[in-house]
Design a protein around this motif. Structure first.
Motif, mmCIF file in Angstrom:
data_model
loop_
_atom_site.group_PDB
_atom_site.id
_atom_site.type_symbol
_atom_site.label_atom_id
_atom_site.label_comp_id
_atom_site.label_asym_id
_atom_site.label_seq_id
_atom_site.Cartn_x
_atom_site.Cartn_y
_atom_site.Cartn_z
ATOM 1 N N CYS A 92 83.980 -30.837 -11.543
ATOM 2 C CA CYS A 92 83.087 -30.276 -12.381
ATOM 3 C C CYS A 92 81.781 -31.004 -12.607
ATOM 4 O O CYS A 92 81.713 -32.307 -12.684
ATOM 5 N N PRO A 93 80.755 -30.468 -12.551
ATOM 6 C CA PRO A 93 79.640 -30.976 -13.148
ATOM 7 C C PRO A 93 79.602 -31.607 -14.491
ATOM 8 O O PRO A 93 79.732 -30.963 -15.388
ATOM 9 N N VAL A 94 79.397 -32.849 -14.719
ATOM 10 C CA VAL A 94 79.648 -33.476 -15.894
ATOM 11 C C VAL A 94 78.398 -34.411 -16.300
ATOM 12 O O VAL A 94 78.227 -35.295 -15.519
ATOM 13 N N THR A 95 78.193 -34.381 -17.465
ATOM 14 C CA THR A 95 77.082 -35.533 -18.222
ATOM 15 C C THR A 95 77.984 -36.071 -19.234
ATOM 16 O O THR A 95 78.539 -35.492 -20.217
ATOM 17 N N PHE A 96 78.029 -37.387 -19.113
ATOM 18 C CA PHE A 96 78.555 -38.161 -20.280
ATOM 19 C C PHE A 96 77.793 -38.787 -21.185
ATOM 20 O O PHE A 96 76.705 -39.135 -20.908
ATOM 21 N N TRP A 97 78.295 -38.638 -22.544
ATOM 22 C CA TRP A 97 77.210 -39.111 -23.634
ATOM 23 C C TRP A 97 78.167 -40.122 -24.584
ATOM 24 O O TRP A 97 79.288 -39.914 -24.652
ATOM 25 N N ASP A 98 77.544 -41.231 -25.215
ATOM 26 C CA ASP A 98 78.328 -41.912 -25.984
ATOM 27 C C ASP A 98 77.275 -42.580 -27.013
ATOM 28 O O ASP A 98 76.323 -43.140 -26.722
ATOM 29 N N VAL A 99 77.683 -42.300 -28.366
ATOM 30 C CA VAL A 99 76.572 -43.023 -29.171
ATOM 31 C C VAL A 99 76.489 -44.393 -29.203
ATOM 32 O O VAL A 99 75.209 -45.075 -29.233
ATOM 33 N N PHE A 100 77.369 -45.139 -28.621
ATOM 34 C CA PHE A 100 77.311 -46.763 -28.243
ATOM 35 C C PHE A 100 76.797 -47.156 -27.084
ATOM 36 O O PHE A 100 76.699 -48.086 -26.919
ATOM 37 N N LEU A 102 77.996 -46.916 -24.164
ATOM 38 C CA LEU A 102 78.938 -47.863 -23.332
ATOM 39 C C LEU A 102 79.759 -46.967 -22.307
ATOM 40 O O LEU A 102 79.819 -47.376 -21.318
ATOM 41 N N LYS A 103 80.264 -45.784 -22.649
ATOM 42 C CA LYS A 103 80.819 -44.745 -21.540
ATOM 43 C C LYS A 103 79.956 -43.554 -21.177
ATOM 44 O O LYS A 103 80.330 -42.530 -20.707
ATOM 45 N N GLY A 104 78.745 -43.621 -21.467
ATOM 46 C CA GLY A 104 77.675 -42.493 -21.148
ATOM 47 C C GLY A 104 76.341 -42.620 -21.817
ATOM 48 O O GLY A 104 76.208 -43.891 -22.345
ATOM 49 N N HIS A 105 75.413 -41.798 -21.514
ATOM 50 C CA HIS A 105 74.076 -41.949 -21.928
ATOM 51 C C HIS A 105 74.084 -41.927 -23.644
ATOM 52 O O HIS A 105 74.736 -41.152 -24.156
ATOM 53 N N PRO A 106 73.269 -42.732 -24.116
ATOM 54 C CA PRO A 106 73.120 -43.185 -25.623
ATOM 55 C C PRO A 106 72.716 -41.523 -26.238
ATOM 56 O O PRO A 106 72.049 -40.900 -25.698
ATOM 57 N N VAL A 107 73.467 -41.326 -27.251
ATOM 58 C CA VAL A 107 73.034 -40.026 -28.423
ATOM 59 C C VAL A 107 72.629 -40.703 -29.541
ATOM 60 O O VAL A 107 73.051 -41.173 -30.324
#
Length: 494
Positions: A92-100, A102-107
């Motif tokens: 699937c087309p996925v965008t990863f996010w991560d407050v910190f 570390l595991k995705g774009h910062p939120v």
């Protein structure tokens, strides 16, 4: 008209969710290990294929596998054979996010955008402390001093405490004790890593509502395994995202399919210890956001975790197994059984405790918005991978994302902290200039032989400088700021 999404099947029974009814919200419930994650995956994948963007929090890390094609799972192959289905294994087309980050774009969001109501819950403030925080937000709004990150809020609180007498008539009492309590809560918040949540560039909701080159909706996955260690931050962030969607999306009426589907995992955290005023606002948002084209799906172990006023608005339901080991569990079984539209072929109360992994009781809304009779079914397996992606696979998805590199560059423009720091420096310069003008240059002071000034005179000069600074502040034309139902900042409506 968009094609229905096949969610579950058993023998000659096929259960579909109708896209035009998907914004009537839903509930996915069941004990740990009963198959809720796979149900989430099947629903999200189905919406994505229709071109509907999805947001979901990944508490355990399992959902990251949606970025990869499935296959090679003997249990999945056996279930497909049992149901007489064939699946096209694809990622699937996925965008990863991560407050910190570390595991995705910062939120990130700003203090001002979150607003005093949600921030009070984030800090777990009492009514008096919340009132003081609300006054401080109002002062900042009126003065046009932006609250972007935690240092802005700390500076603003210190300023308000020092000028409490000046602000009392217009904004009410700002006690030093309440300010101190809030400051201590801010320190605790920082130790939990929340300082990384606030700042710029703030998240743009437009980046959540994307489609790929094939017209599939992008699935936004928020890495929440670390964030979940701070439940209040986790719940408040998701609630803020929901409120932002509510405030900023235009009215859409009844659409052929949703604009976005929002999955709220571990939903009980949203309602735990929430004050009545906030619960009423949440109920209002859930009730009205449907007209904005957003479907909200709560995921929880127990249906009793959801307040009745919210539970009554969830039309599409998937109920996995519940374990009736305690009186509360037994009450939950009865409650869940009573909420389904009856089917003479299914003894719901008995079936709930007997369901196997991947098996569920389902009821979706029909074309008239009426719940269909409950059916005992098996959830259809998704075409993406069941299980987590590797670190390398996740990193590649982040690197090739449409927003790669944008949110990683943090900004720190002039805001309340810088403005108040500059005013303090100007006040100090005014004080020194006033002293020199009144007494002349003290040559003796250069060599340690100058006259000692009285404390009262020094205080008088300082007070005059402070009043001068206050007059400068008061002469500013404050910006008109409008806040929404949950207190978030409404951009462009000043």
């Amino acid at each position: 008209m968009s094609e229905p999404i096949l969610i579950a099947k058993h023998q000659d029974v096929s259960s579909y969710i109708l896209p035009r009814m998907a914004n009537r919200h839903g509930l996915i419930a069941g004990a740990t290990g009963t198959g809720k994650t796979v149900t989430l995956q099947t629903l999200a994948e189905g919406f994505s294929k229709l071109g509907v963007p999805v947001f979901m929090a990944d508490v355990k890390g399992d959902l990251s596998g949606m970025s990869q094609a499935g296959g090679g799972n003997a249990k999945i192959e056996a279930r497909l054979q049992q149901l007489g289905l064939q699946v096209n294994y694809t990622k699937c087309p996925v965008t990863f996010w991560d407050v910190f980050g570390l595991k995705g774009h910062p939120v990130r969001t700003t203090i001002a955008e979150m607003g005093p109501l949600l921030f009070s819950r984030l800090l777990n403030l009492n009514e008096v402390q919340s009132g003081v925080l609300n006054a401080i937000f109002k002062i900042a709004d009126d003065k046009g001093w932006m609250l972007l990150d935690l240092k802005d809020l700390r500076a603003m609180m210190q300023h308000a405490a020092e000028h409490a007498t000046e602000y009392q008539a217009e904004y009410g009492n700002i006690s030093a004790a309440s300010v101190g309590a809030v400051q201590r809560s801010l320190i605790q918040l920082e130790t939990e890593g929340a300082d990384q949540l606030f700042g710029e560039p703030a998240l743009s909701l437009d980046d959540f509502m994307q489609t790929d080159s094939q017209g599939r909706g992008v699935i936004n996955i928020l890495a929440s395994d670390k964030l979940f260690n701070s439940p209040r931050i986790y719940a408040t962030l998701l609630l803020w995202l929901l409120s932002e969607l509510f405030e900023k999306l235009p009215e859409a009426g009844d659409l052929d399919k949703p604009k976005l589907v929002f999955f709220f995992d571990e939903a009980h955290l949203l309602f735990n210890d929430a004050p009545q005023a906030l619960l009423e606002k949440i109920e209002q948002v859930v009730r009205l956001i449907r007209s904005k084209g957003v479907g909200v799906y709560f995921v929880s172990q127990n249906p009793l975790d959801i307040p009745d006023v919210v539970l009554g608005q969830l039309g599409n339901r998937v109920q996995h197994a519940l374990r009736a080991f305690t009186p509360r569990d037994q009450k939950a079984v009865k409650s869940a059984a009573d909420t389904f539209r009856s089917n003479p072929k299914v003894d719901v109360a008995t079936a709930i405790t007997e369901l196997g992994v991947g098996e569920a009781l389902v009821s979706f809304l029909d074309e008239k918005g009426i719940p269909t009779p409950v059916e005992r079914t098996f959830i259809c397996p998704p075409g993406s991978r069941i299980g987590p992606a590797t670190d390398a696979e996740r990193a590649e998805s982040v690197r090739t994302s449409i927003v790669a590199g944008y949110y990683e560059k943090q900004l720190d423009r002039e805001s309340a902290y810088e403005i108040l720091k500059k005013r303090a420096e100007e006040a100090t310069e005014e004080k020194v200039a006033a002293e020199q003008a009144e007494e002349g240059f003290d040559w003796g002071g250069m060599f340690g032989g100058g006259k000692k000034k009285s404390s009262s005179r020094s205080d008088g000069v300082l007070e005059a400088a402070a009043k001068s600074a206050a007059r400068v502040i008061g002469s500013e034309v404050g910006r008109r700021v409008v806040r929404g139902v949950l207190g978030s900042l409404l951009k462009g409506r000043r």
